[in-house]
Scaffold this motif. Structure first.
Motif, short mmCIF file in Angstrom:
data_model
loop_
_atom_site.label_atom_id
_atom_site.label_comp_id
_atom_site.label_asym_id
_atom_site.label_seq_id
_atom_site.Cartn_x
_atom_site.Cartn_y
_atom_site.Cartn_z
N SER A 182 55.68 11.69 42.69
CA SER A 182 55.00 11.01 43.79
C SER A 182 56.06 10.40 44.70
CB SER A 182 54.05 9.92 43.29
OG SER A 182 52.98 10.47 42.55
N PHE A 183 55.71 10.30 46.00
CA PHE A 183 56.68 9.89 46.99
C PHE A 183 56.02 9.02 48.05
CE2 PHE A 183 57.42 14.08 45.26
CZ PHE A 183 58.64 13.88 44.63
N THR A 184 56.82 8.17 48.70
CA THR A 184 56.30 7.28 49.74
C THR A 184 56.27 8.00 51.08
OG1 THR A 184 58.48 6.42 50.33
CG2 THR A 184 57.31 5.33 48.50
N GLU A 185 55.54 7.41 52.02
CA GLU A 185 55.52 7.96 53.37
C GLU A 185 56.93 7.96 53.97
OE1 GLU A 185 52.33 6.86 56.16
OE2 GLU A 185 51.48 5.67 54.51
N MET A 186 57.71 6.92 53.68
CA MET A 186 59.07 6.85 54.22
C MET A 186 59.95 7.96 53.66
SD MET A 186 61.80 3.67 54.11
CE MET A 186 60.64 2.62 55.03
N GLN A 187 59.86 8.22 52.37
CA GLN A 187 60.63 9.31 51.78
C GLN A 187 60.25 10.65 52.41
OE1 GLN A 187 59.46 8.32 47.67
NE2 GLN A 187 61.64 8.36 47.13
N GLN A 188 58.96 10.82 52.61
CA GLN A 188 58.47 12.06 53.20
C GLN A 188 58.96 12.21 54.63
OE1 GLN A 188 54.16 12.42 53.93
NE2 GLN A 188 54.20 14.22 52.62
N ARG A 189 58.89 11.14 55.39
CA ARG A 189 59.30 11.17 56.80
C ARG A 189 60.80 11.42 56.94
NH1 ARG A 189 57.86 6.38 58.06
NH2 ARG A 189 59.93 5.45 57.87
N ASP A 190 61.60 10.78 56.07
CA ASP A 190 63.05 10.88 56.17
C ASP A 190 63.63 12.09 55.44
OD1 ASP A 190 62.89 8.53 57.56
OD2 ASP A 190 63.51 7.25 55.89
N ALA A 223 50.57 16.11 50.04
CA ALA A 223 51.91 16.51 49.59
C ALA A 223 52.74 15.36 49.05
CB ALA A 223 52.65 17.18 50.75
N ARG A 224 52.22 14.14 49.10
CA ARG A 224 52.97 13.02 48.52
C ARG A 224 52.83 12.95 47.00
NH1 ARG A 224 52.04 10.48 53.64
NH2 ARG A 224 50.11 9.42 53.01
N ASP A 225 52.05 13.86 46.42
CA ASP A 225 51.99 14.02 44.98
C ASP A 225 52.31 15.47 44.65
OD1 ASP A 225 50.77 11.50 43.42
OD2 ASP A 225 49.90 11.60 45.44
N ARG A 226 53.01 15.69 43.54
CA ARG A 226 53.43 17.03 43.15
C ARG A 226 53.16 17.26 41.66
NH1 ARG A 226 57.34 18.22 47.49
NH2 ARG A 226 56.35 17.06 49.18
N PRO A 227 53.07 18.53 41.23
CA PRO A 227 52.81 18.81 39.81
C PRO A 227 54.07 18.80 38.97
CG PRO A 227 52.92 20.86 41.04
CD PRO A 227 53.09 19.75 42.05
#
Length: 254
Positions: free
Chosen positions: A148-156, A194-198
């Motif tokens: 799982s990832f934050t919006e900031m991680q995804q954006r950057d 996409a902020r969650d992954r398997p």
């Protein structure tokens, strides 16, 4: 008229014996990989994670349910999803039949997702599943194990997934069609989806201490995706031109 190669029974047998030799080599290589997997160093889990379950709030050691080994399937079901990921749902369809056998062999299998426990249990009832499922929504468990990832991680572009840091296929702009399609079936948008992954993670409990032993992600999950092992032995194989699978209760009756 078929366009596939045809032949006599003797020709088929000769080709099959050649394939058998390759299959046996593949099996032996798989055995060696299993030994390498089990030889990985164990890493002590220092953090005290809390989970919500059907029986209330529990710790990571509690998820073992009295056994010494724990397999966690990181099921894509974020807090904002309305339903679980169709791919994860297809993977999880095989869990019910495995749980009893694993338990007899000192292994507990559970799914873990960030969605609230009531939402998970409602979806579990819809799917007819009986395996355990826990919510990690109030802890950093999913983030610490890189599913799982934050919006900031995804954006950057700072997502670390499948042992690679940066942008991944799911983070492409515009979002790939399968990501948009699955996001829509989960009642959310592509970025949120996409902020969650398997993934699959393994743990061991020894002398009261929990150790992390193994994690696999992305296509590493194929090995536990039951339908693909069967399709790979069907005459036309996977025969895919795009995303074709759905939740099992969404197929038209045939």
């Amino acid at each position: 008229m078929t366009t596939h190669a045809t032949g006599t029974r003797d020709q088929w047998l000769a080709a099959r014996l050649e394939l058998l030799a390759a299959e046996k080599a593949f099996t032996r290589r798989g055995d060696e990989l299993a030994r390498q997997r089990q030889a990985l160093p164990w890493v002590r889990v220092e953090r005290a994670y809390r989970f919500d379950t059907e029986r209330g709030a529990v710790s990571l050691p509690d998820l073992f349910e009295g056994r010494s080994q724990l397999l966690v399937y990181h099921f894509m079901f974020g807090p904002d999803y309305k339903a679980g990921c169709p791919s994860c749902s297809a993977v999880a369809d095989s869990f019910n039949g495995s749980v009893a056998h694993l338990a007899e062999h000192d292994v507990t299998l559970t799914a873990v997702s960030r969605a609230p426990i009531d939402k998970l249990l409602g979806y579990k009832r819809r799917m007819g599943w009986s395996f355990p499922w826990a919510s990690s929504g109030d802890s950093d468990f999913n983030f610490d194990f890189n599913v799982s990832f934050t919006e900031m991680q995804q954006r950057d572009g700072e997502i670390e997934y499948n042992y690679h840091r940066g942008r991944h296929a799911m983070d492409a702009e515009p979002a790939p069609e399968p990501v948009r399609q699955f996001a829509a079936t989960c009642g959310t948008d592509a970025k949120t989806y996409a902020r969650d992954r398997p993934g699959l993670s393994a743990f061991v409990l020894e002398d009261g201490v929990v150790y992390h032993t193994y994690s696999t992600y992305a296509r590493g999950v194929d090995a536990i995706w039951g339908m693909y092992a069967l399709l790979d032995r069907a005459p036309l194989g996977r025969n895919e031109t795009g995303v074709w699978w759905k939740r099992h209760d969404e197929y038209a009756q045939r």
